[in-house]
Design a protein around this motif. Sequence first.
Motif, PDB file in Angstrom:
ATOM      1  N   SER A  80      -0.277  -2.016   0.138  1.00  0.00           N
ATOM      2  CA  SER A  80      -0.288  -1.062   1.252  1.00  0.00           C
ATOM      3  C   SER A  80       1.108  -0.662   1.715  1.00  0.00           C
ATOM      4  CB  SER A  80      -1.072  -1.635   2.430  1.00  0.00           C
ATOM      5  OG  SER A  80      -0.453  -2.825   2.906  1.00  0.00           O
ATOM      6  N   LYS A 195       2.163   3.976   4.985  1.00  0.00           N
ATOM      7  CA  LYS A 195       1.240   2.956   4.516  1.00  0.00           C
ATOM      8  C   LYS A 195       0.417   3.571   3.395  1.00  0.00           C
ATOM      9  CE  LYS A 195       2.190  -0.646   7.023  1.00  0.00           C
ATOM     10  NZ  LYS A 195       2.661  -1.898   6.367  1.00  0.00           N
ATOM     11  N   ARG A 197      -2.685   3.893   0.507  1.00  0.00           N
ATOM     12  CA  ARG A 197      -4.133   3.687   0.457  1.00  0.00           C
ATOM     13  C   ARG A 197      -4.645   3.926  -0.956  1.00  0.00           C
ATOM     14  NH1 ARG A 197      -6.018   8.650  -0.131  1.00  0.00           N
ATOM     15  NH2 ARG A 197      -4.823  10.420   0.688  1.00  0.00           N
ATOM     16  N   LYS A 200      -4.786   7.372  -3.479  1.00  0.00           N
ATOM     17  CA  LYS A 200      -3.686   8.310  -3.231  1.00  0.00           C
ATOM     18  C   LYS A 200      -3.014   8.689  -4.542  1.00  0.00           C
ATOM     19  CE  LYS A 200       0.567   8.929  -0.542  1.00  0.00           C
ATOM     20  NZ  LYS A 200       0.111  10.226   0.012  1.00  0.00           N
TER      21      LYS A 200
END
Length: 276
Positions: A80, A195, A197, A200
């Motif tokens: 993350s 951050k 995810r 992505k």
Amino acid sequence: MKFIPVAFIVLSFAAIFGFTVPQKKGDYAAPHTAKAPIIDGAGTDACWAKAPWQPINEKWLGEPYKPADFTGRYKAVWDSSFVYILAEITDDTLADTHKDGLVKYWDDDCLEVFFDEDRSKGIHTYSYNAFAYHLSLANHCVDYGLDSAAHYYDSHAYTRRVTKGKNSVWEVRFSIHPDTYKPAKGKEKESSPLKLRAGKKLGFAIAYCDNDRSKERENFIGNVPVAGTDKNKGYIDAGIFGELTLVPPGNASTATNKAKPLPAQQKTAAPAKHTK
């Protein structure tokens, strides 16, 4: 019972879980890691075992070269907070000829990694639309800024390299920044990285600047094919980048390109020291 092609199963599985299987050279599906690798240039952490090797073998600049002069491959994982890159490079000569690390840094041996956070493509040389990070032999990270000058972005990339003979292992931890990135200025702090995810997609490319102790690099070799005669476009146009997909936790990477291992790959206990 009808036979269902494996490719169909993989594509369907990917669609259900919201990520796309890489379809062309230069695209990469990076597995998620629950435990971050130690950035020490060893490349022995368990997370690397589930990430497939991909070749760095597209000549962007220079004359034809032999495998003994240059051979490269890379792999990637993510969590993350960071994207992690492991690269193995065979280079018969490491050159660090410019005393100032912000002057003609592309003409010294360096690993170059490109990121376009939102895959928007387009021109980025003097903007933060994308980044062309040059990782020096002295573990610095360099790119142009909005002022058209070169700057260190060491807060974006923590890198360690271990070299034994002609073989080098580069291990790098990248924070990912959007095009709204703001560097530290006066009392203002640097803007925070994103951050990350699952699912992505980032614009991505990786290349190596190879200098055999001359004033200029002799070769520039990347991982993505670039159309046309002028292939040195990565620092200008993010449109030539491939695509890095962050695979959801628990799913295996489906990248299929293979890269041959380096000859007699060996590792030392600590990165070599340089003056820059």
